[in-house]
Design a protein around this motif. Structure first.
Motif, mmCIF file in Angstrom:
data_model
loop_
_atom_site.group_PDB
_atom_site.id
_atom_site.type_symbol
_atom_site.label_atom_id
_atom_site.label_comp_id
_atom_site.label_asym_id
_atom_site.label_seq_id
_atom_site.Cartn_x
_atom_site.Cartn_y
_atom_site.Cartn_z
ATOM 1 N N GLU A 135 0.853 -1.184 0.000
ATOM 2 C CA GLU A 135 0.000 0.000 0.000
ATOM 3 C C GLU A 135 0.893 1.240 0.000
ATOM 4 O OE1 GLU A 135 -3.310 2.226 2.823
ATOM 5 O OE2 GLU A 135 -2.683 0.168 3.274
ATOM 6 N N LYS A 136 0.714 2.126 -0.989
ATOM 7 C CA LYS A 136 1.642 3.233 -1.177
ATOM 8 C C LYS A 136 1.705 4.160 0.024
ATOM 9 C CE LYS A 136 1.666 3.413 -6.217
ATOM 10 N NZ LYS A 136 1.409 4.235 -7.427
ATOM 11 N N ASP A 137 0.551 4.489 0.591
ATOM 12 C CA ASP A 137 0.560 5.423 1.716
ATOM 13 C C ASP A 137 1.316 4.838 2.906
ATOM 14 O OD1 ASP A 137 -0.458 7.845 3.174
ATOM 15 O OD2 ASP A 137 -1.442 6.289 4.362
ATOM 16 N N ALA A 138 1.057 3.580 3.223
ATOM 17 C CA ALA A 138 1.755 2.941 4.339
ATOM 18 C C ALA A 138 3.241 2.798 4.041
ATOM 19 C CB ALA A 138 1.133 1.573 4.632
ATOM 20 N N TRP A 139 3.568 2.531 2.795
ATOM 21 C CA TRP A 139 4.965 2.337 2.409
ATOM 22 C C TRP A 139 5.768 3.623 2.528
ATOM 23 C CZ3 TRP A 139 7.611 -2.001 1.611
ATOM 24 C CH2 TRP A 139 8.829 -1.951 0.935
ATOM 25 N N VAL A 140 5.172 4.724 2.082
ATOM 26 C CA VAL A 140 5.909 5.989 2.020
ATOM 27 C C VAL A 140 5.771 6.781 3.308
ATOM 28 C CG1 VAL A 140 6.108 8.194 0.806
ATOM 29 C CG2 VAL A 140 5.684 6.081 -0.487
ATOM 30 N N ASN A 141 4.528 6.914 3.813
ATOM 31 C CA ASN A 141 4.257 7.845 4.903
ATOM 32 C C ASN A 141 4.263 7.213 6.289
ATOM 33 O OD1 ASN A 141 3.858 9.938 2.999
ATOM 34 N ND2 ASN A 141 1.742 9.283 2.683
ATOM 35 N N LYS A 142 4.140 5.903 6.372
ATOM 36 C CA LYS A 142 4.077 5.250 7.676
ATOM 37 C C LYS A 142 5.330 4.449 8.006
ATOM 38 C CE LYS A 142 -0.972 4.984 7.558
ATOM 39 N NZ LYS A 142 -2.167 4.096 7.631
ATOM 40 N N GLU B 133 -0.640 -2.592 -5.677
ATOM 41 C CA GLU B 133 0.057 -1.325 -5.893
ATOM 42 C C GLU B 133 1.561 -1.536 -5.864
ATOM 43 O OE1 GLU B 133 -1.684 2.321 -4.002
ATOM 44 O OE2 GLU B 133 -2.711 0.820 -2.769
#
Length: 509
Positions: free
Chosen positions: A391-398, A454
């Motif tokens: 998941e892009k958001d979890a990968w980048v922002n979390k 993703e």
């Protein structure tokens, strides 16, 4: 005057009275009161042949003459229900609902009814134990976990405490001679709460010859219904038979939460193949602390197909089934370990623990004689060195791109230096196969969890490989001519998704 004449006279008088009333000319209309609002009579939709009810009233009275209904759905319903007498047509909508539910249940019966009913039985059984309404019995049937080349753990759970339970086992070598001397396994128990008592028995000192092991759980004499006996294959060494398979390993990962899909994967695997061992690359449950998860999402599905009782598990822990305290009551107190089965050296790592202790252990293991002489060196670690879909958001922002990064930054060069042949991982919910020089990487996270679609990275090791966004399982076969045959199968349709063959690079002795 006769009555007839009187009647006639009265009629005549009324007639004359009407004629004597002053005439109203066209220029003087009769007065209309504006104090009374006009009454509007609406024609019901059903009488005009329109609306959902259609021509319901057409057959009620011969004087209601209308044209045919313009509502095709209503006409279709009338045609479908033409076998019902018209006087009972008002019950057609309950009948429609009934027929729709019947069609739905019929569809589910031929599709997934057996799966959903099985999942429901897992839930009901677990609730019954939680409410403490069942007599003393097994919550979780015995499950086997490989500890080393000559040791297997037997773990089961009950809703009662029976200190007198013991376990014994007998070995049967492949040449047919039965070892009649029963060996007792040490048994201990741990009380998680009053309805969760976990028993662990150790089968140690298993002979270093290929054969079968029959183990027996002996309850106290007053609880004879708890007696259990199962048999599993023990294949520590490859036999010198070049023209046959030595062992079959099933491989799955990341079945967390999706019990129905996990059942489909297990059903497809067991219906089409017989396996001697089951490799699980982690995330068997969504929440490690949930006792219900371990019951309904992991133990019950494996017991449903008799896998847990007759197929030893080669297990590594993922991020969802990681215990910071290292207790692991359901899988044994293990983090990293190694053993040889059928010529394959399994090196099991823990991607949750970034420690120098694991680093030193891994380097010593790769330099050991058992690792150097094995036909194949196989590393099992939950988080792949090269996770590419997430998941892009979890990968980048979390910060989830940093999970297990030490496996890539510190371990990959070490594995290549010591001729590791295959790395098996999960974590990412799909199938992937790639290669870097002679070392093959695989991701097998398709045993039930929602698929990852993703792409978050673009690693070169996957460029010439395979990517399949499908739920799946893997069959790994070892043959006597020193080959490792890998086959990945679609769990839905049974099609083969991928296949490759590795030849042993270890010199023959």
């Amino acid at each position: 005057m006769s009555s007839f004449n009187a009647s006639k006279t009265g009629m005549s008088t009324q007639h004359q009275r009407r004629q004597s009333m002053p005439a109203q000319g066209p220029s003087r209309p009769a007065p209309i009161s504006t104090n009374v609002p006009p009454t509007i009579i609406a024609t019901p939709p059903s009488a005009s042949g329109t609306g959902l009810l259609g021509s319901r009233f057409h057959s009620r009275h011969p004087m209601m003459i209308h044209g045919p209904s313009s509502n095709r759905i209503a006409n279709l319903i009338d045609w479908a229900l033409s076998f019902i007498p018209r006087r009972r047509r008002q019950v057609r909508y309950p009948i429609i609902i009934f027929l729709g539910l019947y069609a739905l249940l019929t569809y589910l019966y031929y599709q997934d009814a057996s799966t959903w009913s099985t999942v429901a039985s897992f839930k009901v059984k677990n609730w019954a134990f939680n409410w403490d309404v069942k007599r003393c019995s097994y919550r979780k049937d015995p499950m086997l976990f490989v500890k080393d080349s000559s040791t297997v753990l037997v773990i089961w759970e009950m809703n009662c405490k029976l200190p007198d339970m013991r376990l014994s086992w007998v070995s049967t070598p492949n040449h047919g001679q039965v070892d009649l001397d029963e060996t007792s396994g040490a048994t201990s128990f741990k009380e998680l709460d009053k309805t969760h008592i976990v028993y662990t028995a150790t089968l140690s000192g298993i002979p270093a010859v290929n054969g079968n092991i029959t183990y027996i759980i002996h309850p106290p004499r007053a609880s004879s219904h708890l007696y259990r006996s199962y048999t599993f294959s023990h294949l520590p060494n490859p036999p010198l038979l070049a023209d046959r398979e030595i062992a079959r390993f099933g491989a799955i990962s990341d079945n967390q939460c999706e019990v129905a899909q996990f059942l489909k994967v297990l059903k497809a695997m067991t219906e089409h193949h017989k396996i001697d061992y089951l490799i699980h690359a982690g995330d068997a449950v969504q929440d490690y602390d949930s006792l219900d998860n371990w019951q309904t999402d992991f133990a019950s599905p494996l017991s449903h197909f008799k896998i847990g009782q007759t197929t030893p598990l080669i297990y590594t822990h993922g991020n969802h089934d990681y215990d910071p305290q290292g207790l692991y009551p359901y899988t044994g107190q293990r983090t990293w370990h190694a053993y040889t089965l059928a010529g394959v050296r399994f090196i099991v790592l823990d991607s949750n623990i970034d420690s120098q202790e694991q680093d030193r252990w891994l380097e010593q293991e790769l330099q050991s004689e058992a690792s150097r002489k094995a036909w194949f060196r196989l590393v099992l670690v939950h988080i792949s060195p090269y996770t590419q879909y997430w998941e892009k958001d979890a990968w980048v922002n979390k910060g989830e791109r940093n999970w297990g990064s030490f496996v890539r930054t510190r371990y990959v060069s070490l594995l290549q230096q010591h001729n590791v042949d295959l790395v098996i991982s999960g974590h990412q919910h799909n199938y992937m196969r790639g290669q870097d020089d002679h070392m093959v990487y695989t991701v097998i996270g398709g045993a039930g969890g929602s698929l990852d679609t993703e792409q978050v990275e673009d690693y070169a090791v996957w460029t010439e490989g395979k990517v399949k966004l499908r739920h799946h399982y893997v069959l790994m076969k070892i043959t006597g001519d020193r080959r490792l045959i890998w086959e990945a199968y679609d769990a839905e349709c049974g099609a083969r998704l991928d296949a490759f063959v590795l030849h042993s690079r270890t010199a023959e002795v």
